[in-house]
Design a protein around this motif. Structure first.
Motif, PDB file in Angstrom:
ATOM      1  N   LEU A   1     -12.746 -17.675  56.264  1.00 28.95           N
ATOM      2  CA  LEU A   1     -13.793 -17.445  57.257  1.00 28.95           C
ATOM      3  C   LEU A   1     -13.525 -16.185  58.079  1.00 28.95           C
ATOM      4  O   LEU A   1     -13.405 -16.228  59.306  1.00 28.95           O
ATOM      5  N   ALA A   2     -13.467 -15.082  57.403  1.00 28.61           N
ATOM      6  CA  ALA A   2     -13.292 -13.794  58.068  1.00 28.61           C
ATOM      7  C   ALA A   2     -14.567 -13.437  58.830  1.00 28.61           C
ATOM      8  O   ALA A   2     -15.627 -14.017  58.589  1.00 28.61           O
ATOM      9  N   PRO A   3     -14.498 -12.499  59.767  1.00 26.83           N
ATOM     10  CA  PRO A   3     -15.715 -12.075  60.467  1.00 26.83           C
ATOM     11  C   PRO A   3     -16.791 -11.645  59.468  1.00 26.83           C
ATOM     12  O   PRO A   3     -16.523 -10.947  58.506  1.00 26.83           O
ATOM     13  N   GLY A   4     -18.012 -12.112  59.715  1.00 30.60           N
ATOM     14  CA  GLY A   4     -19.120 -11.833  58.815  1.00 30.60           C
ATOM     15  C   GLY A   4     -19.428 -12.981  57.868  1.00 30.60           C
ATOM     16  O   GLY A   4     -20.482 -13.012  57.245  1.00 30.60           O
ATOM     17  N   SER A   5     -18.512 -13.957  57.755  1.00 33.07           N
ATOM     18  CA  SER A   5     -18.757 -15.125  56.905  1.00 33.07           C
ATOM     19  C   SER A   5     -19.874 -15.970  57.499  1.00 33.07           C
ATOM     20  O   SER A   5     -20.079 -15.989  58.701  1.00 33.07           O
ATOM     21  N   THR A   6     -20.582 -16.672  56.623  1.00 32.51           N
ATOM     22  CA  THR A   6     -21.696 -17.509  57.058  1.00 32.51           C
ATOM     23  C   THR A   6     -21.402 -18.961  56.724  1.00 32.51           C
ATOM     24  O   THR A   6     -20.906 -19.261  55.649  1.00 32.51           O
ATOM     25  N   ILE A   7     -21.726 -19.852  57.668  1.00 33.13           N
ATOM     26  CA  ILE A   7     -21.529 -21.296  57.485  1.00 33.13           C
ATOM     27  C   ILE A   7     -22.851 -21.991  57.783  1.00 33.13           C
ATOM     28  O   ILE A   7     -23.533 -21.650  58.750  1.00 33.13           O
TER      29      ILE A   7
END
Length: 120
Positions: A78-84
């Motif tokens: 879950l690096a910055p820019g990841s979407t959940i």
């Protein structure tokens, strides 16, 4: 036997689009807060999409932190820019984007992605 000849770039374009579509679909992680490991979190218990934005962000950040901690590679998950896609306890859902993994408000809700249980 006759072979149909296509332009060399056409096959590359088609396969490129397939890879991009797969990467976009695989990039969204779905987390159900009704699962036993998430439902007892303090910020998640009775959360819905009708809660204030800051409360939903806190809940989503807590869910993301637990997901990250349970993964085999917590510092790269879950690096910055990841979407959940977070599915709240009542079945409503929304997309959130990771902005800062170390912040308590390290996610941002994606406007227009809030869905009621029947809309999913």
């Amino acid at each position: 036997m006759k072979y149909k000849h296509t332009r060399p770039g056409a096959n590359l374009l088609v396969w490129g689009l397939v890879v991009v579509a797969y990467a976009a679909a695989a990039a969204t992680i779905v987390i159900e807060t009704r699962d036993p490991e998430y439902r007892d979190l303090t910020r998640v218990g009775h959360m819905t999409i009708h809660a204030p934005d800051d409360a939903r962000r806190l809940g989503a950040s807590q869910v993301a932190a637990l997901y990250r901690a349970r993964s085999g590679t917590p510092f790269s998950t879950l690096a910055p820019g990841s979407t959940i896609r977070v599915i709240w306890a009542d079945g409503s859902s929304e997309l959130v984007r990771i902005t800062d993994p170390s912040s308590p408000l390290g996610v941002r809700t994606v406007p227009g992605t809030q869905r009621m249980p029947a809309d999913r």
